[in-house]
Design a protein around this motif. Structure first.
Motif, mmCIF file in Angstrom:
data_model
loop_
_atom_site.group_PDB
_atom_site.id
_atom_site.type_symbol
_atom_site.label_atom_id
_atom_site.label_comp_id
_atom_site.label_asym_id
_atom_site.label_seq_id
_atom_site.Cartn_x
_atom_site.Cartn_y
_atom_site.Cartn_z
ATOM 1 N N ILE A 20 0.653 -1.705 0.038
ATOM 2 C CA ILE A 20 -0.130 0.237 -0.228
ATOM 3 C C ILE A 20 1.098 0.937 0.315
ATOM 4 O O ILE A 20 0.408 2.518 -0.128
ATOM 5 C CB ILE A 20 -0.857 0.117 1.171
ATOM 6 C CG1 ILE A 20 -1.688 1.005 1.125
ATOM 7 C CG2 ILE A 20 -0.365 -0.294 1.958
ATOM 8 C CD1 ILE A 20 -2.758 0.552 0.448
ATOM 9 N N ASN A 41 -11.318 -0.515 7.352
ATOM 10 C CA ASN A 41 -11.034 0.729 8.537
ATOM 11 C C ASN A 41 -9.987 1.312 7.875
ATOM 12 O O ASN A 41 -10.244 2.354 8.863
ATOM 13 C CB ASN A 41 -11.450 0.563 9.834
ATOM 14 C CG ASN A 41 -13.446 0.312 10.041
ATOM 15 O OD1 ASN A 41 -14.246 1.500 8.949
ATOM 16 N ND2 ASN A 41 -13.482 -0.012 10.557
ATOM 17 N N SER A 42 -9.318 0.586 8.228
ATOM 18 C CA SER A 42 -7.779 1.265 8.314
ATOM 19 C C SER A 42 -6.950 0.613 7.009
ATOM 20 O O SER A 42 -5.767 1.506 7.131
ATOM 21 C CB SER A 42 -6.967 -0.140 9.172
ATOM 22 O OG SER A 42 -7.137 -0.855 9.093
ATOM 23 N N TYR A 43 -7.082 0.461 6.063
ATOM 24 C CA TYR A 43 -6.158 1.156 4.503
ATOM 25 C C TYR A 43 -6.704 1.089 3.773
ATOM 26 O O TYR A 43 -8.562 1.163 3.407
ATOM 27 C CB TYR A 43 -5.465 -0.979 4.685
ATOM 28 C CG TYR A 43 -4.870 -1.305 5.403
ATOM 29 C CD1 TYR A 43 -3.503 -1.246 5.542
ATOM 30 C CD2 TYR A 43 -5.310 -2.306 6.367
ATOM 31 C CE1 TYR A 43 -2.673 -1.801 6.316
ATOM 32 C CE2 TYR A 43 -4.446 -3.039 7.236
ATOM 33 C CZ TYR A 43 -2.511 -2.553 7.234
ATOM 34 O OH TYR A 43 -1.871 -3.450 7.731
ATOM 35 N N ASP A 44 -6.848 1.925 3.011
ATOM 36 C CA ASP A 44 -7.293 2.474 1.232
ATOM 37 C C ASP A 44 -7.141 1.836 0.836
ATOM 38 O O ASP A 44 -6.485 1.331 -0.275
ATOM 39 C CB ASP A 44 -6.773 3.691 1.252
ATOM 40 C CG ASP A 44 -7.439 4.428 0.262
ATOM 41 O OD1 ASP A 44 -8.599 4.521 0.335
ATOM 42 O OD2 ASP A 44 -6.836 5.792 -0.541
ATOM 43 N N ASP B 155 -3.137 6.954 4.175
ATOM 44 C CA ASP B 155 -4.131 5.753 3.445
ATOM 45 C C ASP B 155 -5.515 5.621 4.246
ATOM 46 O O ASP B 155 -6.166 4.927 4.148
ATOM 47 C CB ASP B 155 -3.716 4.328 3.337
ATOM 48 C CG ASP B 155 -2.511 3.997 4.610
ATOM 49 O OD1 ASP B 155 -2.641 5.265 5.237
ATOM 50 O OD2 ASP B 155 -2.551 2.752 4.143
ATOM 51 N N LYS B 156 -5.061 6.485 5.326
ATOM 52 C CA LYS B 156 -7.068 6.546 6.069
ATOM 53 C C LYS B 156 -7.552 7.913 5.928
ATOM 54 O O LYS B 156 -8.664 8.454 6.344
ATOM 55 C CB LYS B 156 -6.149 7.090 7.611
ATOM 56 C CG LYS B 156 -5.010 6.270 7.940
ATOM 57 C CD LYS B 156 -5.383 4.716 8.164
ATOM 58 C CE LYS B 156 -4.466 3.932 9.122
ATOM 59 N NZ LYS B 156 -4.131 3.634 9.986
ATOM 60 N N THR B 157 -7.510 8.329 4.414
ATOM 61 C CA THR B 157 -8.564 9.167 4.406
ATOM 62 C C THR B 157 -9.692 8.444 4.186
ATOM 63 O O THR B 157 -10.507 9.822 3.914
ATOM 64 C CB THR B 157 -8.497 9.875 2.327
ATOM 65 O OG1 THR B 157 -7.108 8.621 2.307
ATOM 66 C CG2 THR B 157 -7.740 10.986 2.788
ATOM 67 N N HIS B 159 -11.784 7.738 6.135
ATOM 68 C CA HIS B 159 -12.115 8.263 7.242
ATOM 69 C C HIS B 159 -12.903 9.684 6.429
ATOM 70 O O HIS B 159 -13.901 9.984 7.338
ATOM 71 C CB HIS B 159 -11.901 8.417 8.439
ATOM 72 C CG HIS B 159 -11.151 6.764 8.767
ATOM 73 N ND1 HIS B 159 -12.521 6.444 8.984
ATOM 74 C CD2 HIS B 159 -9.954 7.224 9.465
ATOM 75 C CE1 HIS B 159 -11.606 5.097 9.277
ATOM 76 N NE2 HIS B 159 -10.667 5.526 9.814
#
Lengths: 455, 479
Positions: A20, A41-44, B155-157, B159
Motif C-alpha cells: 500500500i 477501516n484501516s487501509y485504503d 491511506d486513512k483518507t 474516514h
C-alpha cells in the motif's frame, strides 16, 4: 498496479502494509467478516468477504485488469486453486503460498507448469534459509544474501571495545585493506548513508556489504567475534525448525529440538533421521533447558508459535549464554519490546516472505534498462538494499560512477561482473550485463532511472 | 486526537476554496461587475492566506487519522468554507445581513436551495454564479474534491470520504480513495456538461444554462428567477426533471455502466425502489392535480417535475405547490423524507435507509409470530451486518429528534405549524421550498430562526454525526 491479496493472515497483512505504501491499487479477499471490516477501516483498499476459490467472488473483481494475484490463505490447496482460477479469468501474474512439507521443490515445478502459476513460495523454507545464513555469521543481527551468493549484507551492532570506532571511515579503509563497504548506519532511530568523514560510535547498528567469500575474514579483522557454530538448540518443532535442521544436518552440525506436543515431536523425529535429537517437553521449563545445555550451545533459537513464550525463553537463555540467540516474534509491537530487552536477533517470517513478494512485484514494473533481482528491507525497515540486473540497453556504460548523477541518499554499494564482486570506487564504471547493488534510504525505487539521472 | 492533522487538512481545504473562487471571479469579469469581482477576489485572498497560515504553521507529526478526526475535519471545513463564501454577499452590500448571507451560502453548499431573496433577479451576475457554483461543489462534497486533486500521502483518507459522502455505507468503486473521488467527479462533471448543452439547445442563455445545470447537478435548486423554472419551456422543464432524477441515483451505478457492467447496474434494488417510488408518486399526484390543468401533458409534466424535484431534494418548482390539494402536498412531504439513493448528490433519509427500516419492521413483526426466528438481513443479495442496521435505526431516531427540535425552536417566531414543520423538514433534508409562508423564500423568519435553519441544513447534509461530534463537549474534554 492492480493487486489482489487473497487471505489476510499474517503474511497477507504484512504484504498489504508494504504494497500500500508503494501506491498500488489493492483488493483484499478474506473469509472472515471481522477481518474484512477491520481492513476496510484501516487501509485504503477494497476488501471483500468471500471465498477466493469461488467463481462468484473472483468475477466480482475485474480480473482481466489484475496484474498480480497473491494467494496467502492458510490452506495450500485453496492458494493453488485460487491462483489457477484467477489466472484462467485473466490475472497476469499469480503468486501462491504453499507450505506443506510434502510439497518439495520438484513438485513446485510441476505445479507451476501445469497450473500456470508464476511463483510458488514456501515461507517456512525461505525463513529457514534466512536463519541458516544468520547462524553462519554469529555476530550478525541480520544477514541478506544477493543473487548466487555473490554479495552479503550483514547488520552488526558496534560494541564499546570495537576497533572501528572513533576513526573516520576513509581511514578505516586504509587501516583495513579489505573489500567491504559500510553503507548504512542506524543511530538514534535515524538511518544515515555515511560519507568518508563519518565516525562510528558504540551502539550504532551498521549495514556492511562485502563479497560472500570474504565476509568471515573481514568480520574477524574488524573485531567481530566469530566462532564456528557446532551445537544448535531449537525450541518449538515448527515447520521452520524442520527445514532449518535439515539444512544444518547437511553441514554436520548437531541439532536438538524441544517440542511440547508429543504427537508433533514424534512426527518431526520421523522426518529428521540422522543427528537431530527431538525432545518431548516444555521448552519454557528451565530445568529442561539446562538439561539440554542451554549454557553451552553455540546457537539457541525459539521458534514456537507464541511470541511471548519465545521472548521469555530467549531472555532466560540470554542470561546464561553468550552465544547467538535468535527469537521469532511475529507481532510488530512485541518485536520492539523484545529488542529493548536485549534480544538483538529478532525476526518475523512474514517480513522475510514480504521482501520476496514485494521485490517480485517491483521487478514487474521495471523498465527496459534494468530489472530488480532482489530486494531487502534493512535497518528496521528504514532503508532498502536492491540488486539490479543491467540490460544491454543501458546508455551510461563506461561513464565513471563519480560522473553519474545519483539521487540523494542513495549509493551504489557493489557491482557483480562475471561472478566477480567489486566494491566500486569513483572511477569504476557500470557495464551492460552487470548486476549492481543499490542502497537507498526511504525512497522507493523500481527502476534505474529512479536513482540515476539518465538524461 | 490528531488536532494538527485536522487543521492542516482544513488549511488545504481553504487553499482549494480560494482556487475555486476564481471561477465566479471570471464570471463577474465577463459581466464587467468590477466591484463584485473585487469582493470575491478579496474573500479568495483571505481564504488563501488563512490556508497558508494553517498549512505552514501546523505540521502534523503523524498523518494517521481515525473516524473521529474524519468527522471533525469535515464539520470544520464546511463551516469555514461557508463563512468564506458568504463574505462577498455581505461585503458587496447585496445581502447586507451576514446571517442572511450565511444562510444563503450554507443553503448553497448543502444543496438545499432555500433562499432569503424574494427577487434573485436583482442580484449581480457574479454572485448568482457563486450561489449556483456552491451547489455544484457541495453536491459531491468539497473534501471529496480536495481528495481528488491533492497528492495523497496517507491511506486513512477513507474516514474523511465516509464522513462527507451521504449514505449509511460508503462503497468505494476502486481500491484507492483518491481514484474513487476522481472517478466520481469525472462522472459528475460529465453529466453536468451534458445537461448544460441540452439546456442551451432548448434556447436558454449560456449564463442561465450553466447556473441551472449547477443547481440541478448538486440537487440544489437555486434559480436565478423568483418564479424558479415556471416560465421556461416544456422542453427545458422535462430536461431538468429527468436530470434531477438522474442525479438522485447512486453514482456507483454510473461507474458500473461506464465499465460495461450494465447488467449489474440495472439489477440494483435501490435503483428499482427509487424508480418505483417516483413513478407511483407521479401517478398519484397527477390524479390529484388533473382538475387544475384539464390537460394530460401539462398534468404529467408538472407532476413529474415536482416529484423528481422533491425526491431528488432539488427544490425547483414549476407551479405554486401551495395551491395544490392536501393529498398531493402530503405525498410530496413523504418524498421529502425519503430522498434519493445513497452515494448520490441528493439529501433526505436515502432510499437505502428507508428500505432497511421497512425490512427491519417486517422482521420484527415476524419475530412476534415466531419468537425464535433467526434471520439475516440482505439487500441486493448482500448481507447487511447488524451494525449497519442498528446504525440506520439510531440515525432515524436522531433524525426525527432533530427535526422536532428545529420545529420547536422555529415556533418561537409565531408562524403556522404547517410553515414551521415543513420548513424544518425541507431544510434538514436539503430540499428548499416548504409549504405555507415559506413556500418560495424564507424572508418570513427572524434572524434567530435563520440560524436554526442554517444549522438544520448543515446537520442534514453531513448526516448529523460530523457536526454533532464537532459541537459535543465530550469530544473536546476527553483526553
Amino acid at each position: 498496479m492492480n493487486i489482489i491479496i487473497a487471505g489476510a493472515g499474517k503474511i497477507g497483512i504484512a504484504l498489504l502494509d508494504r504494497l500500500i505504501k508503494e501506491q498500488h491499487n489493492i483488493t483484499v479477499i478474506d473469509l472472515n467478516e471481522d477481518t474484512v471490516n477491520a481492513i476496510n477501516n484501516s487501509y485504503d483498499v477494497i476488501s471483500i468477504k468471500g471465498n477466493s476459490t469461488s467463481f462468484e467472488t473472483l468475477s466480482s473483481v475485474n480480473m482481466d485488469k489484475v496484474d498480480v494475484f497473491i494467494a496467502t490463505t492458510n490452506l495450500d490447496e485453496v492458494n493453488l486453486l485460487s491462483c489457477f482460477m484467477a489466472q484462467t479469468l485473466g490475472a497476469k501474474h499469480t503468486v501462491a503460498r504453499v507450505r506443506d512439507e510434502e510439497h518439495n521443490i520438484n513438485n513446485f515445478e510441476v505445479l507451476r507448469n501445469k497450473l500456470g502459476i508464476s511463483m510458488i513460495i514456501n515461507p517456512e523454507l525461505y525463513t529457514a534459509k534466512y536463519l541458516y545464513n544468520l547462524i553462519k555469521l554469529p555476530s550478525a543481527m541480520k544477514v541478506e544474501t544477493f543473487s548466487s551468493r555473490s554479495f552479503e549484507m550483514v547488520e552488526l551492532l558496534i560494541k564499546e571495545d570495537s576497533p572501528i570506532i572513533n576513526v573516520p571511515l576513509f581511514e578505516l579503509r586504509k587501516k583495513f585493506p579489505y573489500n567491504f563497504l559500510i553503507c548504512t548506519v542506524l543511530r538514534n532511530g535515524e538511518v544515515v548513508i555515511p560519507d568518508g568523514y563519518f565516525v562510528l560510535e558504540p551502539g550504532d547498528k551498521i549495514g556492511l556489504l562485502s563479497p560472500f567469500s570474504e565476509m568471515l575474514k573481514i568480520l574477524k579483522a574488524l573485531g567481530f567475534e566469530q566462532k564456528a557454530i557446532k551445537d544448535v538448540l531449537i525450541v518449538g518443532a515448527s515447520k521452520i525448525a524442520v527445514y532449518l535442521s535439515q539444512l544444518l544436518q547437511n553441514d554436520k552440525q548437531s541439532v536438538t529440538i524441544i517440542e511440547k506436543d508429543e504427537k508433533r515431536a514424534k512426527e518431526v523425529s520421523g522426518m529428521l533421521y540422522g543427528s537431530a535429537d527431538v525432545i518431548f517437553g516444555n521448552g519454557t521449563g528451565q530445568d529442561l533447558l539446562l538439561e539440554h545445555d542451554v549454557k553451552g550451545v553455540d546457537a539457541f533459537l525459539t521458534l514456537t508459535g507464541k511470541d511471548e513464550e519465545n521472548i521469555l525463553t530467549s531472555v532466560y537463555a540470554k542470561k546464561h549464554n553468550a552465544g547467538k540467540i535468535i527469537t521469532k516474534v511475529n507481532k510488530e509491537e512485541l518485536a520492539k519490546i523484545a529488542e529493548s530487552l536485549g534480544l538483538d536477533c529478532v525476526f518475523a517470517p512474514k517480513n522475510v516472505v514480504a521482501n520476496i513478494i514485494v521485490s517480485y512485484v517491483r521487478a514487474l514494473q521495471g523498465s527496459v534498462e534494468s530489472k530488480i533481482e532482489t530486494l531487502y528491507s534493512i535497518m528496521n525497515g528504514k532503508a532498502e538494499a536492491l540488486e539490479f540486473a543491467i540490460n544491454d540497453n543501458f546508455k551510461e556504460s563506461n561513464v565513471p560512477i563519480k560522473d553519474l548523477k545519483i539521487a540523494k541518499d542513495m549509493i551504489i554499494g557493489g557491482i557483480i561482473r562475471n561472478n566477480k564482486c567489486i566494491i566500486p570506487h569513483g572511477n569504476d564504471v557500470i557495464l551492460a550485463n552487470d548486476k549492481i547493488i543499490v542502497i537507498t534510504k526511504g525512497q522507493k525505487i523500481n527502476d534505474l532511472s529512479d536513482f540515476i539521472d539518465l538524461k | 486526537m490528531n488536532y494538527k492533522m485536522i487543521f492542516n487538512t482544513l488549511g488545504k481545504v481553504l487553499k482549494i476554496e480560494s482556487m475555486l473562487l476564481v471561477l465566479p471571479i471570471i464570471a463577474s469579469l465577463c459581466y464587467q461587475e468590477w466591484n463584485i469581482c473585487l469582493f470575491i477576489g478579496l474573500s479568495a485572498i483571505i481564504s488563501l492566506i488563512l490556508g497558508f497560515l494553517l498549512t505552514l504553521t501546523i505540521k502534523p507529526k503523524t498523518t494517521t487519522i481515525y473516524a473521529k478526526e474524519g468527522f471533525i475535519t469535515v464539520a470544520f471545513s464546511w463551516i469555514a468554507v461557508s463563512i468564506i463564501s458568504a463574505l462577498p454577499f455581505t461585503l458587496s452590500g447585496e445581502i447586507p445581513s451576514f446571517i442572511d448571507a450565511l444562510f444563503e451560502t450554507v443553503s448553497g453548499f448543502t444543496t438545499t436551495g432555500a433562499t432569503i431573496l424574494t427577487h434573485p433577479e436583482n442580484l449581480s451576475r457574479g454572485l448568482l454564479f457563486l450561489r449556483s457554483f456552491n451547489h455544484f461543489i457541495g453536491g459531491m462534497g468539497i473534501l471529496v474534491f480536495v481528495m481528488a486533486i491533492i497528492p495523497q500521502s496517507n491511506d486513512k483518507t477513507i474516514h474523511v470520504l465516509r464522513a462527507e459522502m451521504p449514505g449509511p455505507v460508503v462503497d468505494k468503486i476502486v481500491p484507492r480513495s483518491k481514484n474513487t473521488a476522481k472517478i466520481l467527479y469525472i462522472i459528475y462533471i460529465g453529466m453536468t456538461a451534458l445537461l448544460t448543452i441540452l439546456l442551451l439547445c432548448g434556447g436558454m442563455n449560456l449564463f442561465d444554462s450553466i447556473t441551472h445545470a449547477f443547481a440541478t447537478a448538486g440537487t440544489g435548486g437555486f434559480s436565478n428567477y423568483s418564479t424558479s423554472i415556471a416560465n421556461e419551456s416544456a422542453y427545458i422543464q422535462w430536461v431538468i426533471a429527468i436530470f434531477m432524477f438522474l442525479y438522485g441515483v447512486n453514482f456507483n451505478i454510473y461507474f458500473l455502466i461506464l465499465i460495461g457492467k450494465f447488467k449489474n447496474a440495472i439489477k440494483s434494488k435501490e435503483l428499482l425502489t427509487y424508480f418505483l417510488i417516483t413513478i407511483v408518486s407521479i401517478i398519484i399526484i397527477a390524479l390529484n392535480i388533473y382538475p387544475l390543468f384539464n390537460n394530460l401533458h401539462d398534468t404529467i409534466r408538472h407532476s413529474a417535475f415536482q416529484v423528481s424535484s422533491i425526491i431528488s431534494t432539488t427544490g425547483f418548482t414549476t407551479q405554486n405547490i401551495n395551491e395544490w390539494n392536501s393529498f398531493a402536498k402530503f405525498t410530496l412531504l413523504i418524498l421529502m423524507f425519503i430522498g434519493g439513493c445513497a452515494s448520490s448528490t441528493a439529501g433526505g433519509l436515502k432510499v437505502f435507509r428507508v428500505s432497511i427500516l421497512f425490512k427491519r419492521i417486517s422482521y420484527e413483526l415476524k419475530r412476534l409470530i415466531h419468537p425464535n426466528t433467526v434471520e439475516v438481513m440482505t439487500f441486493d443479495g448482500k448481507k447487511i451486518d447488524e451494525q449497519t442496521v442498528n446504525g440506520v435505526t439510531s440515525y432515524f431516531a436522531l433524525y426525527i429528534a432533530f427535526i422536532l427540535l428545529a420545529t420547536l425552536l422555529l415556533s418561537v417566531d409565531g408562524l403556522s405549524i404547517e410553515t414551521n414543520i415543513t420548513s424544518a423538514i425541507s431544510c434538514f433534508n436539503n430540499i428548499g421550498p416548504a409549504f405555507g409562508s415559506s413556500a418560495t423564500d424564507y424572508t418570513c423568519y427572524s434572524g434567530f430562526s435563520k440560524i436554526i435553519l442554517t444549522f438544520a441544513m448543515l446537520f442534514g447534509r453531513l448526516e448529523i454525526y460530523p457536526l454533532l461530534l464537532a459541537l459535543s463537549p465530550y469530544t473536546w474534554l476527553k483526553k
